[in-house]
Design an enzyme around this catalytic site. Structure first.
Site, mmCIF file in Angstrom:
data_model
loop_
_atom_site.group_PDB
_atom_site.id
_atom_site.type_symbol
_atom_site.label_atom_id
_atom_site.label_comp_id
_atom_site.label_asym_id
_atom_site.label_seq_id
_atom_site.Cartn_x
_atom_site.Cartn_y
_atom_site.Cartn_z
ATOM 1 N N CYS A 149 0.826 -1.208 0.000
ATOM 2 C CA CYS A 149 0.000 0.000 0.000
ATOM 3 C C CYS A 149 0.869 1.271 0.000
ATOM 4 C CB CYS A 149 -1.007 -0.035 1.151
ATOM 5 S SG CYS A 149 -2.332 1.189 0.959
ATOM 6 N N HIS A 199 -3.949 -4.909 0.128
ATOM 7 C CA HIS A 199 -3.489 -5.428 1.417
ATOM 8 C C HIS A 199 -3.579 -6.958 1.427
ATOM 9 C CE1 HIS A 199 -2.978 -1.678 3.664
ATOM 10 N NE2 HIS A 199 -3.940 -1.221 2.893
ATOM 11 N N GLU A 256 -2.532 -8.962 3.622
ATOM 12 C CA GLU A 256 -2.809 -9.419 4.984
ATOM 13 C C GLU A 256 -4.301 -9.336 5.326
ATOM 14 O OE1 GLU A 256 -2.375 -4.987 5.493
ATOM 15 O OE2 GLU A 256 -1.541 -6.512 4.157
#
Length: 192
Positions: free
Chosen positions: A76, A174, A176
């Site tokens: 990001c 993202h 994650e």
């Protein structure tokens, strides 16, 4: 050893949790010697470009990151700071990727927030990931399309959702927070 770079941009905790869920040990640190010795480095980020860049420069992390030889993954804001320049606060980046970052034109809702697919995926980061998979995005600025693009996304316009040059990898989304597809991408990076 996996190192997640600690600086004044958020999201280190969720990245650390994702890496540990995959069975890897990691540390979150801004210690340049630990970063240089790491097997893999993750450069996360949620925040504002100018203040993040000032923090990197004040702590010598800008030069340390540019000099790394092991695999590095920007996430990001990490991707945006690895580029030449971002329109966010007219900020000069690290220049790892010869790409500029621009603000989305207000032709739809900005920020681009939510789930989206990728296209033109290439490289080892995307091994085992189909173009039907969805990834989670939250951003108001985008990296221009480039020969360094490893994946593209369409939101308002087509842009680089991932970049790759030598040992440097970066994604706008993202991983994650992107479920199984994001987990696979992190696993691919950690097993490079």
């Amino acid at each position: 050893m996996i190192v997640i770079i600690k600086y004044n941009a958020g999201n280190t905790q969720s990245v650390e949790n994702a890496v540990r869920r995959l069975g890897y040990d990691c540390i979150v640190t801004n210690d340049i010697e630990d970063i240089k010795k790491a097997d893999k480095v993750i450069f996360p980020g949620v925040g504002e470009a100018a203040t993040a860049m000032q923090h990197l420069q004040a702590n010598g992390l800008d030069l340390a990151i540019k000099g790394l030889k092991q695999p590095v993954l920007g996430i990001c804001l990490g991707l945006q700071l690895m580029c030449n320049y971002t329109q966010e606060s007219n900020t000069k980046g690290l220049g790892i990727f010869d790409v500029n970052v621009k603000r989305f034109p207000p032709l739809d809702i900005v920020p681009h927030m939510g789930w989206n697919t990728l296209n033109n995926c290439k490289g080892e980061l995307f091994s085992g990931i189909s173009e039907e998979e969805h990834f989670y995005f939250v951003h108001s600025y985008y990296a221009e399309e480039s020969p360094l693009s490893a994946a593209q996304c369409d939101y308002i316009l087509p842009y680089s959702a991932a970049l790759q040059k030598d040992n440097f990898y970066a994604v706008q989304f993202h991983p994650e927070k992107s479920g199984k597809a994001g987990e696979q991408l992190l696993k691919n990076f950690l097993s490079l």
